[in-house]
Design a protein around this motif. Structure first.
Motif, mmCIF file in Angstrom:
data_model
loop_
_atom_site.group_PDB
_atom_site.id
_atom_site.type_symbol
_atom_site.label_atom_id
_atom_site.label_comp_id
_atom_site.label_asym_id
_atom_site.label_seq_id
_atom_site.Cartn_x
_atom_site.Cartn_y
_atom_site.Cartn_z
ATOM 1 N N TRP A 70 -89.806 -68.787 -39.808
ATOM 2 C CA TRP A 70 -89.552 -67.798 -38.757
ATOM 3 C C TRP A 70 -90.849 -67.200 -38.213
ATOM 4 O O TRP A 70 -90.944 -66.919 -37.015
ATOM 5 N N LYS A 71 -91.841 -67.014 -39.081
ATOM 6 C CA LYS A 71 -93.096 -66.426 -38.614
ATOM 7 C C LYS A 71 -93.787 -67.348 -37.615
ATOM 8 O O LYS A 71 -94.237 -66.900 -36.543
ATOM 9 N N GLU A 72 -93.888 -68.636 -37.954
ATOM 10 C CA GLU A 72 -94.522 -69.591 -37.050
ATOM 11 C C GLU A 72 -93.734 -69.714 -35.738
ATOM 12 O O GLU A 72 -94.328 -69.864 -34.661
ATOM 13 N N THR A 73 -92.408 -69.627 -35.837
ATOM 14 C CA THR A 73 -91.570 -69.698 -34.640
ATOM 15 C C THR A 73 -91.834 -68.518 -33.713
ATOM 16 O O THR A 73 -91.963 -68.690 -32.487
ATOM 17 N N LEU A 74 -91.934 -67.333 -34.270
ATOM 18 C CA LEU A 74 -92.207 -66.148 -33.456
ATOM 19 C C LEU A 74 -93.586 -66.227 -32.810
ATOM 20 O O LEU A 74 -93.769 -65.774 -31.672
ATOM 21 N N ILE A 75 -94.552 -66.782 -33.517
ATOM 22 C CA ILE A 75 -95.898 -66.928 -32.962
ATOM 23 C C ILE A 75 -95.871 -67.855 -31.742
ATOM 24 O O ILE A 75 -96.453 -67.550 -30.691
ATOM 25 N N LEU A 76 -95.191 -69.003 -31.869
ATOM 26 C CA LEU A 76 -95.092 -69.930 -30.737
ATOM 27 C C LEU A 76 -94.336 -69.289 -29.574
ATOM 28 O O LEU A 76 -94.719 -69.468 -28.411
ATOM 29 N N LEU A 77 -93.277 -68.557 -29.885
ATOM 30 C CA LEU A 77 -92.524 -67.876 -28.837
ATOM 31 C C LEU A 77 -93.393 -66.840 -28.130
ATOM 32 O O LEU A 77 -93.376 -66.733 -26.893
ATOM 33 N N GLY A 78 -94.168 -66.085 -28.908
ATOM 34 C CA GLY A 78 -95.067 -65.098 -28.316
ATOM 35 C C GLY A 78 -96.110 -65.733 -27.424
ATOM 36 O O GLY A 78 -96.425 -65.213 -26.341
ATOM 37 N N MET A 79 -96.663 -66.877 -27.852
ATOM 38 C CA MET A 79 -97.649 -67.581 -27.037
ATOM 39 C C MET A 79 -97.029 -68.048 -25.726
ATOM 40 O O MET A 79 -97.653 -67.933 -24.653
ATOM 41 N N ALA A 80 -95.811 -68.570 -25.780
ATOM 42 C CA ALA A 80 -95.144 -69.026 -24.559
ATOM 43 C C ALA A 80 -94.942 -67.867 -23.585
ATOM 44 O O ALA A 80 -95.170 -68.013 -22.379
ATOM 45 N N VAL A 81 -94.538 -66.715 -24.103
ATOM 46 C CA VAL A 81 -94.324 -65.539 -23.259
ATOM 47 C C VAL A 81 -95.635 -65.076 -22.629
ATOM 48 O O VAL A 81 -95.701 -64.763 -21.433
ATOM 49 N N VAL A 82 -96.701 -65.037 -23.430
ATOM 50 C CA VAL A 82 -98.006 -64.594 -22.925
ATOM 51 C C VAL A 82 -98.521 -65.535 -21.838
ATOM 52 O O VAL A 82 -98.975 -65.085 -20.772
ATOM 53 N N PHE A 83 -98.452 -66.848 -22.096
ATOM 54 C CA PHE A 83 -98.933 -67.813 -21.100
ATOM 55 C C PHE A 83 -98.138 -67.704 -19.801
ATOM 56 O O PHE A 83 -98.704 -67.768 -18.704
ATOM 57 N N THR A 84 -96.816 -67.537 -19.916
ATOM 58 C CA THR A 84 -95.982 -67.417 -18.721
ATOM 59 C C THR A 84 -96.310 -66.143 -17.948
ATOM 60 O O THR A 84 -96.411 -66.153 -16.714
ATOM 61 N N ALA A 85 -96.492 -65.038 -18.671
ATOM 62 C CA ALA A 85 -96.790 -63.758 -18.020
ATOM 63 C C ALA A 85 -98.110 -63.822 -17.262
ATOM 64 O O ALA A 85 -98.212 -63.336 -16.124
ATOM 65 N N ILE A 86 -99.126 -64.440 -17.868
ATOM 66 C CA ILE A 86 -100.423 -64.545 -17.199
ATOM 67 C C ILE A 86 -100.320 -65.436 -15.965
ATOM 68 O O ILE A 86 -100.886 -65.136 -14.905
ATOM 69 N N GLU A 111 -87.186 -76.378 -32.599
ATOM 70 C CA GLU A 111 -88.596 -76.010 -32.731
ATOM 71 C C GLU A 111 -89.469 -76.868 -31.820
ATOM 72 O O GLU A 111 -90.447 -76.381 -31.235
ATOM 73 N N SER A 112 -89.117 -78.138 -31.679
ATOM 74 C CA SER A 112 -89.876 -79.027 -30.798
ATOM 75 C C SER A 112 -89.754 -78.573 -29.349
ATOM 76 O O SER A 112 -90.732 -78.584 -28.593
ATOM 77 N N ILE A 113 -88.550 -78.172 -28.943
ATOM 78 C CA ILE A 113 -88.346 -77.685 -27.574
ATOM 79 C C ILE A 113 -89.173 -76.423 -27.329
ATOM 80 O O ILE A 113 -89.782 -76.253 -26.264
ATOM 81 N N LEU A 114 -89.206 -75.533 -28.321
ATOM 82 C CA LEU A 114 -90.009 -74.311 -28.177
ATOM 83 C C LEU A 114 -91.490 -74.651 -28.019
ATOM 84 O O LEU A 114 -92.180 -74.075 -27.163
ATOM 85 N N PHE A 115 -91.980 -75.590 -28.817
ATOM 86 C CA PHE A 115 -93.393 -75.978 -28.724
ATOM 87 C C PHE A 115 -93.688 -76.638 -27.376
ATOM 88 O O PHE A 115 -94.724 -76.374 -26.757
ATOM 89 N N ILE A 116 -92.789 -77.497 -26.924
ATOM 90 C CA ILE A 116 -92.972 -78.139 -25.623
ATOM 91 C C ILE A 116 -93.008 -77.099 -24.513
ATOM 92 O O ILE A 116 -93.853 -77.157 -23.605
ATOM 93 N N LEU A 117 -92.091 -76.140 -24.574
ATOM 94 C CA LEU A 117 -92.055 -75.081 -23.570
ATOM 95 C C LEU A 117 -93.354 -74.284 -23.558
ATOM 96 O O LEU A 117 -93.897 -73.967 -22.488
ATOM 97 N N MET A 118 -93.865 -73.987 -24.743
ATOM 98 C CA MET A 118 -95.135 -73.264 -24.839
ATOM 99 C C MET A 118 -96.272 -74.089 -24.228
ATOM 100 O O MET A 118 -97.104 -73.564 -23.472
#
Length: 368
Positions: A342-358, A258-265
């Motif tokens: 899982w819900k909070e994890t998906l939210i962070l994952l979605g944010m990372a994807v959105v930021f990368t796409a932009i 989870e920490s790696i996901l947050f860092i990536l985001m």
């Protein structure tokens, strides 16, 4: 002297014509005042309450009604047994459980005292203490006003129990919050200046005409900082656990994932900031100022989100640290698994994807 006043007048006109300067002078102070004035509060509002009523008599129902009509509590549900207490706390929504003993009213009238247990979620110790204090005060006020005319003196002292933090140590709250803030600010700041540095050094054009695709450039920028930030996260966790004694009841593997996901985001957000900033100073200003205050005020790090005005509660959903702090507290203090976060994890994952796409889109616009 006339020339001097003419010069001062000219400076005033320059300031008034510069929108950014006017925002810094007046916009930011007003925004800070509104944020601090509405967020900083020691009051309880709409805390979710669960009740295990083994008596279900008139007195317990009246006490329940008094608690719910106070405006401090919202009834979440009635429990069927004490075994449901920990399960409902793990879900994170309920902040307090009230347990009435069997034959509550009968025991109170005959013996002049009865047992009621107040169990609070002390993963946020300040909130836990306030909830227990408010509940005890409301119950004693009811006994004094409604049953004071009885022959026996009524005595009702709720038994208070704190879940996950019996010693009410504030470090249990601050370590997850500080970890989220440090990783957010450092990761975003490090990457936010990476592309702006290329702009200032004049090497951006070389990158844009290179065989590398935009996504490869972004990943290349993120990879070194990702590795260094993971080490940083591990150091913070070890210091929090071994130096400050914060328990890690859940899985270390899940916690690091989870920490790696947050860092990536956060790194992706930093890249996005760098693509829209003209120079390193602007990038650092956005990273430090625009991210620090919201992280402290709107993430639930220090001030409960439930106590905030509805508009700020809605805005808080856009704050990545809010979701990461929930994950940290669940895994570290409550020992929960992925099914609870899982819900909070998906939210962070979605944010990372959105930021990368932009950010990738910004690169493509530069290439066109």
């Amino acid at each position: 002297m006339k020339r001097f006043w003419g010069f001062v007048k000219k400076e005033f006109f320059h300031i008034f014509r510069d929108v950014r300067t006017m925002i810094i002078l007046f916009g930011i102070p007003i925004a800070q005042l509104m944020l601090f004035g509405t967020v900083i509060t020691n009051e309880i509002k709409d805390a979710h309450l669960a009740i295990y009523d083994q008596s279900k008599d008139e007195v317990t129902q009246e006490i329940t009604a008094k608690l719910l009509s106070s405006g401090y509590f919202i009834l979440d549900q009635y429990l069927e047994s004490t075994e449901d207490v920990e399960a409902i706390f793990r879900k994170g929504k309920v902040k307090e459980v009230l347990v009435f003993e069997p034959n509550f009213a009968q025991t109170l009238e005959k013996e002049g005292k009865a047992n009621v247990q107040v169990i609070a979620d002390a993963s946020d110790p300040n909130m836990g203490k306030l909830l227990a204090s408010y509940t005890s005060g409301i119950i004693n006020d009811y006994i004094l006003k409604e049953m004071g005319e009885l022959a026996l003196p009524m005595q009702l002292e709720p038994e208070v129990r704190m879940f996950y933090n019996e010693g009410l140590r504030s470090v249990y709250m601050f370590v997850p919050g500080i970890m989220a803030m440090i990783l957010m600010l450092i990761s975003a700041m490090m990457t936010s200046i990476s592309i702006t540095r290329e702009k200032e050094l004049g090497t951006m054009e070389i990158l844009l005409v290179s065989p590398l695709r935009p996504v490869q450039i972004i990943l290349g920028k993120v990879a070194p900082y990702l590795a260094l930030s993971i080490i940083n996260a591990l150091v913070i966790l070890l210091i929090g656990h071994w130096v400050f004694g914060v328990p890690i009841a859940g899985s270390w593997v899940l916690l690091m994932a989870e920490s790696i996901l947050f860092i990536l985001m956060a790194l992706c957000l930093g890249i996005l900031i760098s693509t829209v900033s003209k120079n390193q100073m602007v990038a650092m200003f956005i990273s430090m100022i625009a991210l620090m205050l919201p992280t402290i005020l709107l993430s639930g790090f220090i001030f409960p989100i439930e106590n905030m005005p509805v508009p700020l509660q809605i805005i808080s959903h856009l704050m990545p640290p809010r979701w990461f702090i929930v994950i940290l507290k669940n895994v570290m203090l409550k020992g929960t698994g992925f099914l609870y976060v899982w819900k909070e994890t998906l939210i962070l994952l979605g944010m990372a994807v959105v930021f990368t796409a932009i950010a990738v889109r910004k690169f493509k616009m530069r290439l066109e």
